[in-house]
Design a protein around this motif. Structure first.
Motif, short mmCIF file in Angstrom:
data_model
loop_
_atom_site.label_atom_id
_atom_site.label_comp_id
_atom_site.label_asym_id
_atom_site.label_seq_id
_atom_site.Cartn_x
_atom_site.Cartn_y
_atom_site.Cartn_z
N TYR A 55 30.49 -20.34 5.52
CA TYR A 55 29.22 -19.67 5.72
C TYR A 55 28.33 -19.78 4.48
CZ TYR A 55 30.94 -17.49 10.03
OH TYR A 55 31.41 -17.28 11.28
N ALA A 56 28.94 -19.93 3.31
CA ALA A 56 28.16 -20.02 2.08
C ALA A 56 27.31 -21.29 2.02
CB ALA A 56 29.10 -19.98 0.87
N ALA A 57 27.75 -22.36 2.70
CA ALA A 57 27.07 -23.65 2.58
C ALA A 57 25.63 -23.62 3.10
CB ALA A 57 27.88 -24.74 3.28
N PRO A 58 25.38 -23.22 4.37
CA PRO A 58 23.98 -23.22 4.82
C PRO A 58 23.12 -22.21 4.09
CG PRO A 58 25.42 -22.21 6.47
CD PRO A 58 26.30 -22.84 5.46
N ILE A 59 23.69 -21.07 3.70
CA ILE A 59 22.92 -20.08 2.95
C ILE A 59 22.52 -20.64 1.59
CG2 ILE A 59 22.99 -17.79 1.89
CD1 ILE A 59 24.92 -16.95 4.14
N ALA A 60 23.46 -21.29 0.91
CA ALA A 60 23.17 -21.89 -0.41
C ALA A 60 22.12 -22.97 -0.28
CB ALA A 60 24.45 -22.45 -1.00
N MET A 61 22.19 -23.76 0.77
CA MET A 61 21.24 -24.85 0.96
C MET A 61 19.82 -24.32 1.07
SD MET A 61 21.43 -27.96 3.73
CE MET A 61 21.17 -26.86 5.14
N VAL A 62 19.64 -23.23 1.82
CA VAL A 62 18.31 -22.64 1.98
C VAL A 62 17.84 -22.01 0.68
CG1 VAL A 62 16.96 -20.90 3.21
CG2 VAL A 62 18.61 -22.30 4.47
N ILE A 63 18.72 -21.29 -0.01
CA ILE A 63 18.34 -20.65 -1.27
C ILE A 63 17.96 -21.69 -2.32
CG2 ILE A 63 19.25 -19.34 -3.24
CD1 ILE A 63 20.79 -17.62 -1.27
N TRP A 64 18.73 -22.76 -2.44
CA TRP A 64 18.50 -23.76 -3.47
C TRP A 64 17.23 -24.57 -3.19
CZ3 TRP A 64 23.20 -22.11 -5.19
CH2 TRP A 64 23.55 -22.43 -6.50
N VAL A 66 14.73 -24.09 -0.46
CA VAL A 66 13.52 -23.44 0.05
C VAL A 66 13.05 -22.38 -0.94
CG1 VAL A 66 12.46 -22.25 2.00
CG2 VAL A 66 14.26 -23.95 2.41
N SER A 67 13.69 -21.22 -0.95
CA SER A 67 13.33 -20.17 -1.90
C SER A 67 14.36 -19.05 -1.79
CB SER A 67 11.94 -19.61 -1.62
OG SER A 67 11.92 -18.86 -0.41
N ALA A 68 14.38 -18.17 -2.79
CA ALA A 68 15.31 -17.04 -2.78
C ALA A 68 14.98 -16.09 -1.63
CB ALA A 68 15.26 -16.31 -4.11
N ARG A 69 13.69 -15.86 -1.39
CA ARG A 69 13.30 -14.94 -0.32
C ARG A 69 13.74 -15.45 1.04
NH1 ARG A 69 7.15 -13.02 -0.11
NH2 ARG A 69 7.90 -12.09 -2.06
N TRP A 70 13.45 -16.74 1.30
CA TRP A 70 13.88 -17.33 2.56
C TRP A 70 15.41 -17.35 2.66
CZ3 TRP A 70 11.88 -18.48 7.11
CH2 TRP A 70 10.49 -18.56 7.25
N GLY A 71 16.05 -17.60 1.55
CA GLY A 71 17.52 -17.62 1.56
C GLY A 71 18.11 -16.27 1.89
N PHE A 72 17.52 -15.21 1.35
CA PHE A 72 18.02 -13.87 1.64
C PHE A 72 17.79 -13.53 3.12
CE2 PHE A 72 17.50 -9.23 1.87
CZ PHE A 72 18.71 -8.83 1.32
N TYR A 118 22.31 -16.46 -4.99
CA TYR A 118 21.07 -16.48 -5.77
C TYR A 118 21.36 -16.21 -7.25
CZ TYR A 118 16.54 -14.99 -7.57
OH TYR A 118 15.39 -14.85 -8.32
N GLY A 119 22.27 -15.28 -7.52
CA GLY A 119 22.66 -15.01 -8.90
C GLY A 119 23.28 -16.22 -9.56
N LEU A 120 24.11 -16.96 -8.79
CA LEU A 120 24.72 -18.18 -9.32
C LEU A 120 23.66 -19.22 -9.63
CD1 LEU A 120 27.19 -19.95 -9.94
CD2 LEU A 120 27.27 -20.55 -7.51
N LYS A 121 22.66 -19.33 -8.75
CA LYS A 121 21.57 -20.29 -8.99
C LYS A 121 20.82 -19.93 -10.26
CE LYS A 121 17.27 -22.10 -7.11
NZ LYS A 121 16.20 -21.93 -6.12
N GLN A 122 20.48 -18.65 -10.43
CA GLN A 122 19.77 -18.22 -11.64
C GLN A 122 20.58 -18.50 -12.90
OE1 GLN A 122 18.73 -14.05 -10.70
NE2 GLN A 122 16.61 -14.68 -10.97
N SER A 123 21.89 -18.23 -12.82
CA SER A 123 22.75 -18.46 -13.97
C SER A 123 22.79 -19.93 -14.35
CB SER A 123 24.17 -17.96 -13.65
OG SER A 123 25.06 -18.26 -14.69
N GLN A 124 22.88 -20.80 -13.35
CA GLN A 124 22.94 -22.23 -13.64
C GLN A 124 21.61 -22.74 -14.20
OE1 GLN A 124 24.36 -24.26 -10.14
NE2 GLN A 124 26.48 -23.99 -10.77
N GLU A 125 20.51 -22.21 -13.67
CA GLU A 125 19.20 -22.62 -14.19
C GLU A 125 19.03 -22.17 -15.64
OE1 GLU A 125 16.45 -20.98 -11.42
OE2 GLU A 125 16.57 -22.69 -10.04
N ALA A 126 19.52 -20.96 -15.95
CA ALA A 126 19.43 -20.47 -17.32
C ALA A 126 20.28 -21.32 -18.25
CB ALA A 126 19.87 -19.01 -17.37
#
Length: 307
Positions: A55-64, A66-72, A118-126
């Motif tokens: 389940y994490a795969a499609p959610i991560a794809m949208v967050i990465w 599209v956007s965090a808002r759309w992903g949520f 989303y937190g993981l994405k922010q951490s990796q970007e930082a």
């Protein structure tokens, strides 16, 4: 479920990579299709083959992509979809409040999953920013500059010969701060650091957003100018030097700049050749009296031979 965090991370990266070159609406539709497929497989094979990891795969794809808002929102939608599949298996004897609780738990768990991704994405970007940014000047560090230059060399190589004058050309200006040691000796490292910060800021403010600025180390900087004719490159480099001298004069720092500007009409084979030529020009400016620019033109096409 016995999946490790590394398995999750690898799955998230792969899911994000799938959608990087796709239009955002297509990413959302693909994610919805993946979500429905995973939910149906989960219903068909549960509890013998749990699908929670997927389940994490499609959610991560949208967050990465599209956007965090759309992903949520997509994560909440995923919770509703999976509950819809699960609802058919709930016995009729289960009370309405319990059914509502099951739905809220399912939606809430997906919302938390989206937040964690989303937190993981922010951490990796930082982390990526820290790895690529010079901590003092907040511009590209040596490694990031070289990486970006390699990308631009490849792009310029494809563009050479296409479009108007300067299309596919690449210019690198190599800057050295003359008499930087005098500022360090008089004002200490704090003063020297402030000078370097001002140089980095001045460089950023006097080139285009598409150009690349980096600190190569110590008091050496470089600017990569893309797609300019030799005459336009000369004007930009002279403008940069004028702005730098004005910044030094405002603070009464006795620092000038020796600059080597190498323009390649045919891109070099690699970053080392790019920097080698500009560094040689900078050295020539330095030994010729400092506070000057040495220009060089490289890789000009040979004239066609007469028949």
């Amino acid at each position: 479920m016995g999946s490790s965090p590394f398995a999750y991370r690898e799955l998230l990266h792969r899911a994000a990579a799938v959608g990087e070159n796709m239009a955002k609406p297509l990413v959302v539709m693909l994610g919805a299709a993946m979500l429905a497929l995973i939910a149906s497989l989960d219903e068909a094979f549960s509890p013998h083959a749990p699908f929670a990891l997927f389940y994490a795969a499609p959610i991560a794809m949208v967050i990465w992509v599209v956007s965090a808002r759309w992903g949520f929102l997509f994560a909440v939608f995923g919770g509703v979809v999976t509950f819809a599949f699960e609802y058919r298996t709930i016995p009729l004897t289960v009370s309405i409040p319990v059914v509502i609780w099951i739905m809220l738990a399912r939606v809430g768990s997906f919302a938390v999953l989206g937040w964690l991704i989303y937190g993981l994405k922010q951490s990796q970007e930082a982390q990526r920013s820290l790895a690529n940014t010079d901590h003092l000047t907040q511009i590209n560090n040596n490694r990031a500059f070289r990486t970006a230059a390699a990308v631009e060399i490849a792009r310029a190589s494809r563009a050479t010969g296409e479009g108007g004058p300067g299309e596919g050309s690449i210019t690198v200006a190599f800057l050295d701060c003359d008499d930087f040691k005098a500022v360090n000796d008089k004002h200490g490292h704090t003063g020297g650091d402030e000078l370097l910060r001002v140089v980095g800021q001045t460089l950023r403010e006097n080139v285009r957003a598409t150009d690349i600025v980096g600190r190569l180390g110590g008091d050496e900087f470089a600017v990569l100018l893309l797609g300019l004719t030799p005459a336009d490159s000369r004007r930009v480099v002279e403008k940069v030097r004028t702005a730098l001298l004005a910044a030094m004069a405002t603070r009464r720092w006795p620092v000038t700049f020796s600059i080597g500007a190498a323009t390649f009409m045919i891109p070099p084979d690699n970053v080392e050749d790019l920097l080698w030529e500009s560094d040689n020009l900078q050295y020539k400016a330095k030994v010729s009296g400092k506070n000057r620019i040495e220009f060089g033109l490289f890789g000009t096409p040979r004239p066609a031979m007469a028949a």
